[in-house]
Write a protein that holds these residues in place. Structure first.
Motif, mmCIF file in Angstrom:
data_model
loop_
_atom_site.group_PDB
_atom_site.id
_atom_site.type_symbol
_atom_site.label_atom_id
_atom_site.label_comp_id
_atom_site.label_asym_id
_atom_site.label_seq_id
_atom_site.Cartn_x
_atom_site.Cartn_y
_atom_site.Cartn_z
ATOM 1 N N ILE A 200 6.689 -9.698 8.664
ATOM 2 C CA ILE A 200 6.496 -9.095 7.345
ATOM 3 C C ILE A 200 5.541 -7.929 7.550
ATOM 4 C CG2 ILE A 200 5.608 -9.431 5.019
ATOM 5 C CD1 ILE A 200 6.303 -12.363 5.233
ATOM 6 N N CYS A 201 6.048 -6.709 7.478
ATOM 7 C CA CYS A 201 5.232 -5.553 7.831
ATOM 8 C C CYS A 201 4.162 -5.285 6.778
ATOM 9 C CB CYS A 201 6.106 -4.315 8.020
ATOM 10 S SG CYS A 201 6.887 -3.712 6.508
ATOM 11 N N SER A 202 3.091 -4.642 7.203
ATOM 12 C CA SER A 202 1.973 -4.336 6.311
ATOM 13 C C SER A 202 2.387 -3.441 5.156
ATOM 14 C CB SER A 202 0.840 -3.672 7.102
ATOM 15 O OG SER A 202 0.309 -4.547 8.060
ATOM 16 N N GLU A 203 3.323 -2.534 5.422
ATOM 17 C CA GLU A 203 3.726 -1.588 4.381
ATOM 18 C C GLU A 203 4.369 -2.272 3.182
ATOM 19 O OE1 GLU A 203 6.230 2.589 3.756
ATOM 20 O OE2 GLU A 203 6.234 1.593 5.721
ATOM 21 N N SER A 204 4.966 -3.442 3.399
ATOM 22 C CA SER A 204 5.550 -4.155 2.256
ATOM 23 C C SER A 204 4.487 -4.461 1.215
ATOM 24 C CB SER A 204 6.229 -5.451 2.714
ATOM 25 O OG SER A 204 5.293 -6.372 3.242
ATOM 26 N N GLU A 205 3.225 -4.598 1.650
ATOM 27 C CA GLU A 205 2.110 -4.790 0.715
ATOM 28 C C GLU A 205 1.525 -3.463 0.248
ATOM 29 O OE1 GLU A 205 -1.027 -7.732 1.623
ATOM 30 O OE2 GLU A 205 -2.449 -6.073 1.440
ATOM 31 N N TRP A 206 1.045 -2.648 1.199
ATOM 32 C CA TRP A 206 0.287 -1.470 0.786
ATOM 33 C C TRP A 206 1.149 -0.400 0.140
ATOM 34 C CZ3 TRP A 206 1.605 3.177 2.768
ATOM 35 C CH2 TRP A 206 2.088 3.281 4.074
ATOM 36 N N GLY A 207 2.462 -0.409 0.438
ATOM 37 C CA GLY A 207 3.348 0.564 -0.198
ATOM 38 C C GLY A 207 3.399 0.396 -1.708
ATOM 39 N N GLN A 208 3.499 -0.863 -2.160
ATOM 40 C CA GLN A 208 3.493 -1.102 -3.612
ATOM 41 C C GLN A 208 2.124 -0.853 -4.216
ATOM 42 O OE1 GLN A 208 5.182 -4.745 -5.104
ATOM 43 N NE2 GLN A 208 7.249 -3.948 -4.906
ATOM 44 N N VAL A 209 1.060 -1.161 -3.486
ATOM 45 C CA VAL A 209 -0.286 -0.862 -3.996
ATOM 46 C C VAL A 209 -0.434 0.634 -4.217
ATOM 47 C CG1 VAL A 209 -2.755 -0.945 -3.486
ATOM 48 C CG2 VAL A 209 -1.303 -2.900 -2.917
ATOM 49 N N LYS A 210 0.024 1.433 -3.250
ATOM 50 C CA LYS A 210 -0.047 2.895 -3.380
ATOM 51 C C LYS A 210 0.740 3.371 -4.594
ATOM 52 C CE LYS A 210 0.689 7.128 -0.707
ATOM 53 N NZ LYS A 210 1.184 7.682 0.606
ATOM 54 N N ARG A 211 1.944 2.842 -4.767
ATOM 55 C CA ARG A 211 2.759 3.183 -5.947
ATOM 56 C C ARG A 211 2.046 2.839 -7.238
ATOM 57 N NH1 ARG A 211 7.390 -0.976 -7.416
ATOM 58 N NH2 ARG A 211 5.500 -1.999 -8.207
ATOM 59 N N ASP A 212 1.473 1.645 -7.281
ATOM 60 C CA ASP A 212 0.877 1.164 -8.529
ATOM 61 C C ASP A 212 -0.427 1.867 -8.866
ATOM 62 O OD1 ASP A 212 3.045 -0.481 -8.712
ATOM 63 O OD2 ASP A 212 1.979 -2.332 -8.233
ATOM 64 N N ILE A 213 -1.145 2.340 -7.859
ATOM 65 C CA ILE A 213 -2.354 3.119 -8.139
ATOM 66 C C ILE A 213 -1.995 4.372 -8.923
ATOM 67 C CG2 ILE A 213 -4.107 4.589 -7.048
ATOM 68 C CD1 ILE A 213 -4.356 2.370 -4.877
ATOM 69 N N GLU A 214 -0.924 5.028 -8.537
ATOM 70 C CA GLU A 214 -0.491 6.216 -9.275
ATOM 71 C C GLU A 214 -0.077 5.851 -10.702
ATOM 72 O OE1 GLU A 214 -0.895 9.327 -8.122
ATOM 73 O OE2 GLU A 214 -1.868 8.228 -6.487
ATOM 74 N N LEU A 215 0.556 4.708 -10.872
ATOM 75 C CA LEU A 215 0.933 4.263 -12.222
ATOM 76 C C LEU A 215 -0.299 3.914 -13.048
ATOM 77 C CD1 LEU A 215 4.032 2.037 -11.363
ATOM 78 C CD2 LEU A 215 4.023 4.357 -12.312
ATOM 79 N N CYS A 216 -1.328 3.366 -12.405
ATOM 80 C CA CYS A 216 -2.585 3.089 -13.112
ATOM 81 C C CYS A 216 -3.215 4.375 -13.616
ATOM 82 C CB CYS A 216 -3.580 2.382 -12.185
ATOM 83 S SG CYS A 216 -3.227 0.653 -11.886
ATOM 84 N N LYS A 217 -3.202 5.399 -12.790
ATOM 85 C CA LYS A 217 -3.748 6.691 -13.212
ATOM 86 C C LYS A 217 -2.989 7.235 -14.420
ATOM 87 C CE LYS A 217 -5.185 8.062 -8.524
ATOM 88 N NZ LYS A 217 -4.924 9.013 -7.412
#
Length: 419
Positions: A200-217
């Motif tokens: 299970i690659c790390s990007e499967s986690e941090w990729g969605q976090v990165k996406r959601d940070i922009e949505l939070c903004k």
């Protein structure tokens, strides 16, 4: 009922002060009384606000064979917890008021500590489709989460954030991009390669976090990331906080103690997200120290023995953690000098309350009597066969730890005592 806790080390918020404290009905008093109904001698014990776990799976209704409301909350009390937030992967799914009702009835009937349920983000708790009936749920749930499933599209997460924000509720996200899983079992590191596992690659986690940070903004929503496990996630959240984004996060004891070099071909080492590299672990500890990581949660996820007996490839995801979290972290982080006792108590008892709006946290005159009494000199080996939880699967089995709960009080009632 008046109980004297005699001569213990009382957590003040900044440190510990040796003194008496009284539990009078459901409240605390620092005044002196000559008469009392019960006395607990605490000469060598530490008295702290009850721990709070914002991420547990109590499995009921729907999966009684894994855990029950009674066994799960008894396990929590044994671990020094006075409140937990219960994840919604249940049957019926708590996506409507009717779906939530059975869980609320079980909490009222069987819980020995305070339980705050989550409502789902989506109707089927699968990260897809329609949103849950958030309007009907808002007054009875602590926040909204599809834990176990990441919200798979940006449009749906944006819709969820806007709705939750309008209701003054938090989105609590399990971040996992399913297009990157590739049928993986464990972290895509040295152990996976050596043993032929897909990772299970790390990007499967941090990729969605990165996406959601922009949505939070974009939406201004309050957003909390579940069980972070990667160094990239820590860096993203650190930067987002510096930019004023309303983001918080948690990690779990197993990510702070183990790395993928510690993995064994045993279901008790299988959880989601997986245990990752030494560099990830060090980044998590650094994030805990600098405040990037707000709280420590267990992701207590009990399964039956059969479900956890099929090795890393075939076992169900999830381990138990309520009865071991504090002693494991006290042993691994405090006794080794990585973290102070005060910092550990803050991340496990104070910060979760402040973040999720849960009462208590101060051992002061007139405050609610939710507390744990700890023996920080008791050393023993973790034995899953002694657990109060129905779950027995833990990577900490056999580990020698220091720190044991002597008693746990909830609303002034002694709900657990180590006799």
């Amino acid at each position: 009922m008046k109980t004297l806790l005699k001569n213990g080390y009382i957590f003040t918020g900044n440190g510990f002060e040796k003194r008496d404290v009284f539990v009078i009905d459901d409240r605390l008093s620092l005044s002196h009384f000559d008469k009392y109904d019960e006395r607990i001698d605490c000469d060598s014990f530490f008295i702290i606000p009850g721990l709070v776990d914002v991420h547990v799976h109590l499995r009921e209704p729907g999966f009684f064979y894994k855990e029950s409301m009674k066994t799960g909350t008894m396990a929590a009390a044994r671990g020094g917890y006075t409140a937990v937030c219960a994840m919604p992967n249940l049957s019926p799914v708590p996506s409507t008021a009717d779906g939530l009702r059975q869980q609320l009835e079980l909490i009222e009937r069987d819980a020995v500590i305070k339980v705050y349920p989550y409502g789902t983000i989506t109707k089927e708790q699968n990260g897809r489709g329609m949103l849950s009936d958030m309007d009907a749920l808002k007054d009875q749930v602590i926040a909204f989460s599809d834990d176990g499933k990441g919200v798979q599209t940006a449009d749906l997460m944006e819709e969820a954030m806007k709705k939750a924000n309008a209701l003054n509720k938090m989105i609590v996200a399990h971040c996992e991009d399913e297009t990157l899983l590739n049928g993986g079992y464990i972290h895509d590191g040295a152990y996976a390669k050596a043993h032929g596992h897909k990772g299970i690659c790390s990007e499967s986690e941090w990729g969605q976090v990165k996406r959601d940070i922009e949505l939070c903004k974009k939406t201004g929503a309050r957003y909390h990331v579940c069980h972070i496990s990667t160094k990239e996630t820590v860096a993203l959240i650190r930067q987002a906080k510096a930019e004023g984004v309303k983001i918080s996060c948690e990690t779990a004891p197993h990510y702070l103690v183990f790395c993928d070099e510690d993995l064994q071909e045993d279901g008790r080492f299988k959880m989601n997200p997986p245990i990752r590299t030494k560099e990830d672990r060090e980044a998590l500890i650094e994030g805990l120290l600098d405040g990037t990581i707000d709280v420590i949660a267990t992701d207590h996820a009990p399964h039956s023995q059969e479900e956890k007996s099929k090795g890393l490839e075939g076992s169900a995801f999830g381990i138990v953690g309520l009865e071991t979290a504090f002693p494991v972290l006290y042993t691994a982080l405090v006794k080794t000098g990585k973290l102070s006792l005060e910092q550990l108590v803050y991340r496990m008892a104070i910060a979760p309350r402040r973040l999720f709006g849960i009462e208590g946290g101060a051992l002061q005159e007139g405050q609610i009597a939710d507390l744990a009494i700890l023996d920080l000199e008791s050393t023993y080996r973790i034995d899953p066969n002694s657990f109060l939880s129905k779950g027995r699967s833990t990577p900490f089995a056999g580990m020698e730890v220091t720190g044991k709960t002597v008693a746990t009080f909830v609303n002034g009632v002694n709900v657990y005592e180590n006799k």
